[in-house]
Scaffold this motif. Sequence first.
Motif, PDB file in Angstrom:
ATOM      1  N   MET A   1      91.549  94.841 -63.013  1.00 11.05           N
ATOM      2  CA  MET A   1      90.822  94.320 -64.161  1.00 11.05           C
ATOM      3  C   MET A   1      91.812  93.911 -65.253  1.00 11.05           C
ATOM      4  O   MET A   1      92.792  94.601 -65.497  1.00 11.05           O
ATOM      5  CB  MET A   1      89.852  95.383 -64.677  1.00 11.05           C
ATOM      6  CG  MET A   1      88.913  94.906 -65.777  1.00 11.05           C
ATOM      7  SD  MET A   1      89.578  95.247 -67.430  1.00 11.05           S
ATOM      8  CE  MET A   1      89.600  97.029 -67.476  1.00 11.05           C
ATOM      9  N   SER A   2      91.557  92.770 -65.911  1.00 12.38           N
ATOM     10  CA  SER A   2      92.530  92.277 -66.887  1.00 12.38           C
ATOM     11  C   SER A   2      91.940  91.932 -68.247  1.00 12.38           C
ATOM     12  O   SER A   2      92.690  91.746 -69.194  1.00 12.38           O
ATOM     13  CB  SER A   2      93.243  91.033 -66.342  1.00 12.38           C
ATOM     14  OG  SER A   2      92.318  90.007 -66.044  1.00 12.38           O
ATOM     15  N   HIS A   3      90.610  91.861 -68.389  1.00 13.15           N
ATOM     16  CA  HIS A   3      90.089  91.386 -69.671  1.00 13.15           C
ATOM     17  C   HIS A   3      89.854  92.498 -70.692  1.00 13.15           C
ATOM     18  O   HIS A   3      89.590  92.233 -71.853  1.00 13.15           O
ATOM     19  CB  HIS A   3      88.822  90.546 -69.472  1.00 13.15           C
ATOM     20  CG  HIS A   3      87.595  91.339 -69.129  1.00 13.15           C
ATOM     21  ND1 HIS A   3      87.524  92.171 -68.053  1.00 13.15           N
ATOM     22  CD2 HIS A   3      86.378  91.411 -69.733  1.00 13.15           C
ATOM     23  CE1 HIS A   3      86.321  92.718 -67.991  1.00 13.15           C
ATOM     24  NE2 HIS A   3      85.605  92.280 -69.007  1.00 13.15           N
ATOM     25  N   ILE A   4      89.985  93.777 -70.279  1.00 11.77           N
ATOM     26  CA  ILE A   4      89.990  94.906 -71.217  1.00 11.77           C
ATOM     27  C   ILE A   4      91.290  95.675 -70.976  1.00 11.77           C
ATOM     28  O   ILE A   4      91.420  96.367 -69.961  1.00 11.77           O
ATOM     29  CB  ILE A   4      88.790  95.837 -71.001  1.00 11.77           C
ATOM     30  CG1 ILE A   4      87.470  95.074 -71.083  1.00 11.77           C
ATOM     31  CG2 ILE A   4      88.816  96.964 -72.043  1.00 11.77           C
ATOM     32  CD1 ILE A   4      86.252  95.917 -70.736  1.00 11.77           C
ATOM     33  N   PRO A   5      92.262  95.576 -71.854  1.00 13.75           N
ATOM     34  CA  PRO A   5      93.524  96.289 -71.625  1.00 13.75           C
ATOM     35  C   PRO A   5      93.328  97.808 -71.603  1.00 13.75           C
ATOM     36  O   PRO A   5      92.625  98.370 -72.450  1.00 13.75           O
ATOM     37  CB  PRO A   5      94.387  95.864 -72.812  1.00 13.75           C
ATOM     38  CG  PRO A   5      93.786  94.595 -73.308  1.00 13.75           C
ATOM     39  CD  PRO A   5      92.310  94.727 -73.059  1.00 13.75           C
ATOM     40  N   THR A   6      93.939  98.456 -70.630  1.00 17.78           N
ATOM     41  CA  THR A   6      94.009  99.921 -70.581  1.00 17.78           C
ATOM     42  C   THR A   6      95.478 100.315 -70.411  1.00 17.78           C
ATOM     43  O   THR A   6      95.867 100.904 -69.400  1.00 17.78           O
ATOM     44  CB  THR A   6      93.149 100.481 -69.423  1.00 17.78           C
ATOM     45  OG1 THR A   6      93.547  99.856 -68.177  1.00 17.78           O
ATOM     46  CG2 THR A   6      91.672 100.212 -69.657  1.00 17.78           C
ATOM     47  N   PRO A   7      96.313 100.002 -71.393  1.00 16.75           N
ATOM     48  CA  PRO A   7      97.761 100.116 -71.203  1.00 16.75           C
ATOM     49  C   PRO A   7      98.251 101.540 -70.985  1.00 16.75           C
ATOM     50  O   PRO A   7      99.199 101.752 -70.204  1.00 16.75           O
ATOM     51  CB  PRO A   7      98.331  99.516 -72.485  1.00 16.75           C
ATOM     52  CG  PRO A   7      97.233  99.619 -73.491  1.00 16.75           C
ATOM     53  CD  PRO A   7      95.974  99.441 -72.707  1.00 16.75           C
ATOM     54  N   ASN A   8      97.655 102.534 -71.643  1.00 20.27           N
ATOM     55  CA  ASN A   8      98.131 103.908 -71.469  1.00 20.27           C
ATOM     56  C   ASN A   8      97.760 104.463 -70.104  1.00 20.27           C
ATOM     57  O   ASN A   8      98.584 105.108 -69.442  1.00 20.27           O
ATOM     58  CB  ASN A   8      97.563 104.789 -72.583  1.00 20.27           C
ATOM     59  CG  ASN A   8      98.156 104.450 -73.932  1.00 20.27           C
ATOM     60  OD1 ASN A   8      99.304 104.757 -74.217  1.00 20.27           O
ATOM     61  ND2 ASN A   8      97.370 103.779 -74.779  1.00 20.27           N
ATOM     62  N   LEU A   9      96.532 104.195 -69.685  1.00 21.13           N
ATOM     63  CA  LEU A   9      96.149 104.603 -68.334  1.00 21.13           C
ATOM     64  C   LEU A   9      97.025 103.911 -67.298  1.00 21.13           C
ATOM     65  O   LEU A   9      97.492 104.543 -66.332  1.00 21.13           O
ATOM     66  CB  LEU A   9      94.676 104.269 -68.086  1.00 21.13           C
ATOM     67  CG  LEU A   9      93.652 105.081 -68.881  1.00 21.13           C
ATOM     68  CD1 LEU A   9      92.266 104.478 -68.726  1.00 21.13           C
ATOM     69  CD2 LEU A   9      93.646 106.534 -68.434  1.00 21.13           C
TER      70      LEU A   9
ATOM     71  N   SER B   1      93.230 107.412 -76.637  1.00 20.08           N
ATOM     72  CA  SER B   1      93.276 108.869 -76.617  1.00 20.08           C
ATOM     73  C   SER B   1      94.279 109.387 -75.590  1.00 20.08           C
ATOM     74  O   SER B   1      95.060 110.300 -75.872  1.00 20.08           O
ATOM     75  CB  SER B   1      91.881 109.417 -76.304  1.00 20.08           C
ATOM     76  OG  SER B   1      91.922 110.824 -76.146  1.00 20.08           O
ATOM     77  N   VAL B   2      94.253 108.795 -74.400  1.00 19.50           N
ATOM     78  CA  VAL B   2      95.196 109.219 -73.356  1.00 19.50           C
ATOM     79  C   VAL B   2      96.640 109.021 -73.828  1.00 19.50           C
ATOM     80  O   VAL B   2      97.501 109.886 -73.613  1.00 19.50           O
ATOM     81  CB  VAL B   2      94.922 108.443 -72.055  1.00 19.50           C
ATOM     82  CG1 VAL B   2      96.010 108.712 -71.021  1.00 19.50           C
ATOM     83  CG2 VAL B   2      93.557 108.816 -71.490  1.00 19.50           C
ATOM     84  N   GLY B   3      96.904 107.918 -74.505  1.00 20.48           N
ATOM     85  CA  GLY B   3      98.243 107.677 -75.024  1.00 20.48           C
ATOM     86  C   GLY B   3      98.650 108.686 -76.077  1.00 20.48           C
ATOM     87  O   GLY B   3      99.778 109.209 -76.071  1.00 20.48           O
ATOM     88  N   ARG B   4      97.743 109.003 -76.996  1.00 16.54           N
ATOM     89  CA  ARG B   4      98.061 109.941 -78.070  1.00 16.54           C
ATOM     90  C   ARG B   4      98.294 111.350 -77.535  1.00 16.54           C
ATOM     91  O   ARG B   4      99.208 112.053 -77.989  1.00 16.54           O
ATOM     92  CB  ARG B   4      96.944 109.947 -79.106  1.00 16.54           C
ATOM     93  CG  ARG B   4      96.837 108.681 -79.948  1.00 16.54           C
ATOM     94  CD  ARG B   4      95.726 108.784 -80.973  1.00 16.54           C
ATOM     95  NE  ARG B   4      95.941 109.920 -81.873  1.00 16.54           N
ATOM     96  CZ  ARG B   4      94.989 110.495 -82.600  1.00 16.54           C
ATOM     97  NH1 ARG B   4      93.736 110.062 -82.511  1.00 16.54           N
ATOM     98  NH2 ARG B   4      95.275 111.507 -83.396  1.00 16.54           N
ATOM     99  N   VAL B   5      97.493 111.767 -76.569  1.00 14.39           N
ATOM    100  CA  VAL B   5      97.668 113.099 -75.987  1.00 14.39           C
ATOM    101  C   VAL B   5      98.990 113.177 -75.218  1.00 14.39           C
ATOM    102  O   VAL B   5      99.729 114.164 -75.322  1.00 14.39           O
ATOM    103  CB  VAL B   5      96.469 113.445 -75.077  1.00 14.39           C
ATOM    104  CG1 VAL B   5      96.750 114.692 -74.243  1.00 14.39           C
ATOM    105  CG2 VAL B   5      95.212 113.633 -75.916  1.00 14.39           C
ATOM    106  N   THR B   6      99.306 112.134 -74.465  1.00 18.50           N
ATOM    107  CA  THR B   6     100.577 112.112 -73.729  1.00 18.50           C
ATOM    108  C   THR B   6     101.754 112.165 -74.686  1.00 18.50           C
ATOM    109  O   THR B   6     102.734 112.900 -74.454  1.00 18.50           O
ATOM    110  CB  THR B   6     100.661 110.849 -72.861  1.00 18.50           C
ATOM    111  OG1 THR B   6      99.528 110.782 -72.001  1.00 18.50           O
ATOM    112  CG2 THR B   6     101.924 110.850 -72.017  1.00 18.50           C
ATOM    113  N   ALA B   7     101.697 111.410 -75.781  1.00 18.57           N
ATOM    114  CA  ALA B   7     102.777 111.416 -76.770  1.00 18.57           C
ATOM    115  C   ALA B   7     102.923 112.793 -77.401  1.00 18.57           C
ATOM    116  O   ALA B   7     104.051 113.257 -77.656  1.00 18.57           O
ATOM    117  CB  ALA B   7     102.509 110.355 -77.833  1.00 18.57           C
ATOM    118  N   ALA B   8     101.815 113.477 -77.664  1.00 17.70           N
ATOM    119  CA  ALA B   8     101.877 114.815 -78.246  1.00 17.70           C
ATOM    120  C   ALA B   8     102.537 115.802 -77.287  1.00 17.70           C
ATOM    121  O   ALA B   8     103.338 116.656 -77.708  1.00 17.70           O
ATOM    122  CB  ALA B   8     100.469 115.287 -78.609  1.00 17.70           C
ATOM    123  N   LEU B   9     102.227 115.699 -76.013  1.00 21.69           N
ATOM    124  CA  LEU B   9     102.881 116.557 -75.018  1.00 21.69           C
ATOM    125  C   LEU B   9     104.387 116.322 -74.998  1.00 21.69           C
ATOM    126  O   LEU B   9     105.184 117.269 -74.899  1.00 21.69           O
ATOM    127  CB  LEU B   9     102.291 116.282 -73.636  1.00 21.69           C
ATOM    128  CG  LEU B   9     100.850 116.738 -73.399  1.00 21.69           C
ATOM    129  CD1 LEU B   9     100.300 116.111 -72.125  1.00 21.69           C
ATOM    130  CD2 LEU B   9     100.768 118.262 -73.312  1.00 21.69           C
TER     131      LEU B   9
END
Length: 537
Positions: free
Chosen positions: A40-48, A251-259
């Motif tokens: 899928m390309s029309h909704i970016p999910t860059p952190n996932l 959210s996934v990006g922020r949690v990963t960065a916090a870890l």
Amino acid sequence: MWRAAVVVMVVEVAVAVTRPHIVLIVADDLGWNDVGFHGMSHIPTPNLDALAASGRPLQRYYVAPVCTPSRAALMTGKYPIHTGMQHSVIYGMEPRGLPLSEKILPQYLKELGYKTHLVGKWHLGHFKREYLPLNRGFDSHLGFWTGKIDMYDHTNMEHDTWGHDFRRGFSNAYDLFGRYVTDVYTDEAIKVIEAHNASCPLFLMVAHSAVHSGNPNQPIRAPDDTVDSFRNISDPRRQRFAGVLAKLDESVGRVTAALQRRGLLRRALVVFTTDNGGVPQGFNDNAGSNYPLRGTKNTLWEGGVRGAAFVWSPLIESRSRLAMQKMHIVDWLPTMLSFAGGNVSALADIDGVDQWAALAQDGPAARHSLLHNIDDDYGNAAITVDDWKLLNGTTYNGTWDGWYGPAGRERPYNVSLVYDSEAARAAAALGLMPAQEHYLEMRDAATLTCKSDLPPIKCQPSSAPCLFNIKEDPCELRNLADEQPAAAGRLLAALRRARASALAPNNAADDPRGDPRLWGRVYTNFGDYGSSGGSIK
């Protein structure tokens, strides 16, 4: 005696220090085609996508068809037919829950010294306190008990009633009213991470509301500025869905960065999974996509049970490649215990298998068959053995037995967003991000297509069982039951054996005592109180 006690304490502390951290992120109703790493390309999910790129996307991974059964399977390592949780979901006024006789994942992990935290959705029973997270192995819980909530006011409307459903432990979290719930979960997860004593192993489960729809008056809600950033999407419902999905990805990006900031990521396992298949336009007031798979949530077609998921860890040796091994959501319990250094051989009477070696070293498949479900109330069942899948019966009288989009592949894929994401920066700090060209090759391999040189063969599972070679035909276009009667017979026999071991569903009629109107418009543990309602402590 005193010296012996000290030695035991030292050994226990040393074991606790060496155990790695586990972060389990569960999306709600996320479809196969709602993530960029599936095409899928029309909704970016860059952190996932970044974590999938530097981890292992699970290409042949399966979940239960709907929420409560899937979460029961995740927590127990058992197929829902073996816990009585196979039919439908737990409703807010329903006096039942995951049986208390079942030992669940956080309880196992606490025995290994883990600090355990749940942020978000529970949905495994709340009518009595003993069924709630704090009494089932979690040290803390911020979130809700029922099946869905509005993203801003945190109320749930179902069965002609509605009430508030957001808790901090056992207490109502009214102070969070009006805050966008994905941000609430993210902030709480980061708070847990920042406060965690790094000398102890951490188990953090973040069970999102996204991308489940909310209440009927405004079922898909996200911040206006986020929704406005998707003006390129012409369909207004899919545009709002994009906003919900974008906040989940953030959210996934922020949690990963916090870890990473806390130094926990280098010895962590991050698991991301949906709870069931996606919900396309017209179903449950939502706008997800399972393209090109067949069916929806609460069906046994691939679109209902084939899940978007990945596993990520620096401790995985075979990173940045698709995991082609067959896997089921029941496998997470033994796999996580194996990763944590627990004694998996001591697990008894579970259906899950330890997949850690298969995932970490790209070893041979740990399972060759899996049961999708047997639901005699709906009159449907499905099983996969090797490359064959047999489906018997249907839901919704076949109304949702088709193929639903959108494809979302008409726009160029912006891979630079992936490599600029918070998750990518965290992974890159550990030297784990692959070259862009390699990730794009992985993504191409993970993108399913339905093209076939052979004509479709119709399937009417309400009339007769259907058989598919699911490896060659993941879109379930060609029913081979008549061409391969021996294979169909083997799978029907396997279904009969599985049915013989099934418990009766434990569904219960709504209890009038559970009506939130009796409790100040709050869903509560009504079974612990009298019959006339009152104030909640």
